[in-house]
Write a protein that holds these residues in place. Structure first.
Motif, PDB file in Angstrom:
ATOM      1  N   LEU A 115      42.704  -5.381 -26.456  1.00  0.00           N
ATOM      2  CA  LEU A 115      42.381  -4.087 -26.846  1.00  0.00           C
ATOM      3  C   LEU A 115      41.439  -5.119 -28.352  1.00  0.00           C
ATOM      4  N   ASP A 116      40.734  -4.401 -27.892  1.00  0.00           N
ATOM      5  CA  ASP A 116      39.148  -4.292 -28.443  1.00  0.00           C
ATOM      6  C   ASP A 116      39.032  -3.870 -29.493  1.00  0.00           C
ATOM      7  N   VAL A 117      38.899  -3.718 -30.844  1.00  0.00           N
ATOM      8  CA  VAL A 117      38.801  -3.266 -32.172  1.00  0.00           C
ATOM      9  C   VAL A 117      38.177  -3.799 -33.471  1.00  0.00           C
ATOM     10  N   ASP A 118      36.929  -3.029 -33.999  1.00  0.00           N
ATOM     11  CA  ASP A 118      36.395  -3.973 -34.426  1.00  0.00           C
ATOM     12  C   ASP A 118      37.243  -4.206 -36.437  1.00  0.00           C
ATOM     13  N   ARG A 119      36.495  -4.938 -36.759  1.00  0.00           N
ATOM     14  CA  ARG A 119      37.198  -5.466 -38.713  1.00  0.00           C
ATOM     15  C   ARG A 119      37.899  -4.324 -39.200  1.00  0.00           C
ATOM     16  N   ASP A 120      36.486  -3.772 -39.405  1.00  0.00           N
ATOM     17  CA  ASP A 120      36.632  -2.588 -40.603  1.00  0.00           C
ATOM     18  C   ASP A 120      37.654  -0.826 -40.757  1.00  0.00           C
ATOM     19  N   GLU A 121      37.659  -1.295 -38.945  1.00  0.00           N
ATOM     20  CA  GLU A 121      38.695  -0.220 -38.398  1.00  0.00           C
ATOM     21  C   GLU A 121      39.882  -0.871 -37.977  1.00  0.00           C
ATOM     22  N   LEU A 122      40.015  -1.980 -37.946  1.00  0.00           N
ATOM     23  CA  LEU A 122      41.765  -2.615 -37.915  1.00  0.00           C
ATOM     24  C   LEU A 122      41.833  -1.966 -39.532  1.00  0.00           C
ATOM     25  N   ALA A 123      40.879  -2.753 -40.650  1.00  0.00           N
ATOM     26  CA  ALA A 123      41.478  -2.091 -42.462  1.00  0.00           C
ATOM     27  C   ALA A 123      42.225  -1.172 -42.254  1.00  0.00           C
ATOM     28  N   GLU A 124      40.675  -0.478 -41.842  1.00  0.00           N
ATOM     29  CA  GLU A 124      41.346   1.223 -41.501  1.00  0.00           C
ATOM     30  C   GLU A 124      42.795   1.389 -41.502  1.00  0.00           C
ATOM     31  N   ARG A 125      43.174   1.269 -40.776  1.00  0.00           N
ATOM     32  CA  ARG A 125      44.192   1.538 -39.525  1.00  0.00           C
ATOM     33  C   ARG A 125      45.479   0.859 -40.410  1.00  0.00           C
ATOM     34  N   VAL A 126      45.407  -0.368 -40.626  1.00  0.00           N
ATOM     35  CA  VAL A 126      45.956  -1.254 -41.134  1.00  0.00           C
ATOM     36  C   VAL A 126      46.761  -0.148 -42.745  1.00  0.00           C
ATOM     37  N   ALA A 127      46.158   0.379 -43.572  1.00  0.00           N
ATOM     38  CA  ALA A 127      46.489   0.822 -44.913  1.00  0.00           C
ATOM     39  C   ALA A 127      46.804   1.727 -44.478  1.00  0.00           C
ATOM     40  N   GLN A 128      46.386   2.732 -43.560  1.00  0.00           N
ATOM     41  CA  GLN A 128      47.327   3.878 -43.149  1.00  0.00           C
ATOM     42  C   GLN A 128      48.729   3.833 -42.499  1.00  0.00           C
ATOM     43  N   ARG A 129      48.926   1.979 -42.232  1.00  0.00           N
ATOM     44  CA  ARG A 129      50.086   2.357 -41.355  1.00  0.00           C
ATOM     45  C   ARG A 129      51.234   2.463 -41.616  1.00  0.00           C
ATOM     46  N   ARG A 130      52.082   3.385 -41.197  1.00  0.00           N
ATOM     47  CA  ARG A 130      53.672   2.833 -41.969  1.00  0.00           C
ATOM     48  C   ARG A 130      54.661   2.799 -40.191  1.00  0.00           C
ATOM     49  N   GLU A 131      55.654   2.590 -40.980  1.00  0.00           N
ATOM     50  CA  GLU A 131      57.203   2.008 -39.879  1.00  0.00           C
ATOM     51  C   GLU A 131      58.556   2.113 -39.924  1.00  0.00           C
ATOM     52  N   CYS A 132      59.259   3.019 -38.844  1.00  0.00           N
ATOM     53  CA  CYS A 132      60.469   3.002 -39.407  1.00  0.00           C
ATOM     54  C   CYS A 132      61.034   1.273 -39.764  1.00  0.00           C
ATOM     55  N   GLY A 133      61.635   1.504 -40.794  1.00  0.00           N
ATOM     56  CA  GLY A 133      62.675   0.234 -40.543  1.00  0.00           C
ATOM     57  C   GLY A 133      63.399   0.113 -39.836  1.00  0.00           C
ATOM     58  N   GLN A 134      63.742   0.634 -38.782  1.00  0.00           N
ATOM     59  CA  GLN A 134      65.830   0.685 -38.022  1.00  0.00           C
ATOM     60  C   GLN A 134      65.188   0.194 -36.593  1.00  0.00           C
ATOM     61  N   CYS A 135      64.100   2.020 -36.440  1.00  0.00           N
ATOM     62  CA  CYS A 135      63.889   1.535 -34.637  1.00  0.00           C
ATOM     63  C   CYS A 135      62.222   1.106 -34.084  1.00  0.00           C
ATOM     64  N   CYS A 136      61.766   1.941 -33.043  1.00  0.00           N
ATOM     65  CA  CYS A 136      60.984   0.933 -32.532  1.00  0.00           C
ATOM     66  C   CYS A 136      59.469   2.392 -33.510  1.00  0.00           C
ATOM     67  N   VAL A 138      56.209   3.767 -35.114  1.00  0.00           N
ATOM     68  CA  VAL A 138      55.003   3.432 -35.625  1.00  0.00           C
ATOM     69  C   VAL A 138      53.919   5.111 -35.978  1.00  0.00           C
ATOM     70  N   GLY A 139      53.372   5.451 -37.371  1.00  0.00           N
ATOM     71  CA  GLY A 139      52.540   6.400 -37.611  1.00  0.00           C
ATOM     72  C   GLY A 139      51.960   6.284 -38.278  1.00  0.00           C
ATOM     73  N   THR A 140      51.599   7.452 -38.469  1.00  0.00           N
ATOM     74  CA  THR A 140      50.117   7.177 -39.651  1.00  0.00           C
ATOM     75  C   THR A 140      51.157   7.584 -41.592  1.00  0.00           C
ATOM     76  N   ARG A 141      49.827   7.085 -42.243  1.00  0.00           N
ATOM     77  CA  ARG A 141      50.508   6.827 -43.581  1.00  0.00           C
ATOM     78  C   ARG A 141      51.108   9.207 -43.549  1.00  0.00           C
ATOM     79  N   ALA A 142      50.455   9.223 -43.789  1.00  0.00           N
ATOM     80  CA  ALA A 142      50.471  10.941 -43.654  1.00  0.00           C
ATOM     81  C   ALA A 142      51.462  11.572 -43.199  1.00  0.00           C
ATOM     82  N   GLU A 143      51.503  11.319 -41.980  1.00  0.00           N
ATOM     83  CA  GLU A 143      52.592  11.582 -40.903  1.00  0.00           C
ATOM     84  C   GLU A 143      54.103  11.523 -41.279  1.00  0.00           C
ATOM     85  N   ALA A 144      53.837  10.008 -41.633  1.00  0.00           N
ATOM     86  CA  ALA A 144      55.280   9.400 -42.797  1.00  0.00           C
ATOM     87  C   ALA A 144      55.781  10.637 -44.463  1.00  0.00           C
ATOM     88  N   GLU A 145      54.534  10.671 -44.762  1.00  0.00           N
ATOM     89  CA  GLU A 145      54.684  11.489 -46.086  1.00  0.00           C
ATOM     90  C   GLU A 145      55.095  12.530 -45.761  1.00  0.00           C
TER      91      GLU A 145
END
Ligand code: AMP
Length: 216
Positions: A115-136, A138-145
């Motif tokens: 899966l090919d994604v450039d660095r700037d896009e990756l950095a943006e995604r990582v800043a927004q990524r949230r995940e559950c501590g118990q199950c699988c 994964v979503g965005t910061r907005a979804e988590a909030e």
């Protein structure tokens, strides 16, 4: 996925969408799915002896030793009789070579999806990524909030420690040094399927499905 692509390994830089696409493909095609990274983080949280051994590597954003990654993946595969999707393994050239030996000469039926994604896009995604501590989940910061707790299991939602900006930069550098040779290795043996990972999860999934059908 037709019979030829029943064994799939997912490759790509951190936050390229391997987990999201891998779980989706596994559901759609009724394949088993295993993420070595997720399992390693679970071992650390559970305080197992493997967790104690790998914890320092994860904290330094380094890959765990090949022998531990191999042992984890092959132990999981032992119970698998059908098709599967491996997320994040093999991740170094020695792992890829050893894996080919275990599965049989050059694994003609295995496909490696990059899966090919450039660095700037990756950095943006990582800043927004949230995940559950118990199950699988994964979503965005907005979804988590908005949800407050995990929409699947009501577990706590958090940012992965290794998604902090400095950690992320190091993980990209390690990926380029140790995993790009794996991408080349699968390309040279005609088993690489390269797909752009840019777009919404739905768009990428459609592209992945179409490309896999053509390269089965
Ligand atoms: P991931 O969730 O795939 O981003 O993986 C998280 C972390 O787990 C990586 O940064 C590595 O430290 C470790 N890891 C996961 N899979 C492997 C592997 N196949 N070989 C070595 N380290 C791994």
């Amino acid at each position: 996925m037709d019979a030829d692509a029943a064994r799939l390994v997912l490759l790509g830089p951190p936050a390229c969408g391997k987990g999201t696409q891998g779980r989706r493909l596994a559901r759609a095609r009724q394949r088993s799915y295993f993420s070595t990274g997720k399992q390693l983080r679970r071992e650390v949280s559970a305080g197992s002896s493997l967790g104690a051994e790998v914890g320092p590597y994860l904290s330094r954003n380094e890959y765990v030793p090949d022998r531990l990654a191999m042992a984890l993946a092959t132990a999981w595969l032992e119970g698998e009789t059908g098709g599967w999707i491996l997320d994040g393994f093999p991740r170094t050239k020695p792992q890829a070579l050893a894996f080919d030996e275990i599965l049989g000469e050059k694994n003609p039926s295995l496909r490696a999806l990059f899966l090919d994604v450039d660095r700037d896009e990756l950095a943006e995604r990582v800043a927004q990524r949230r995940e559950c501590g118990q199950c699988c989940w994964v979503g965005t910061r907005a979804e988590a909030e908005m949800a407050g707790r995990c929409p699947t299991c009501a577990g706590p939602l958090m940012q992965r420690k290794d998604d902090a900006p400095e950690s992320f930069q190091k993980r990209v550098a390690v990926f380029e040094q140790l995993t790009l040779p794996v991408v080349d290795y699968y390309a040279q043996s005609g088993r690489l399927v390269r797909v752009s990972g840019v777009g919404s999860p739905e768009e990428v999934f459609t592209r992945v499905e179409r490309t896999l059908r053509n390269h089965g």
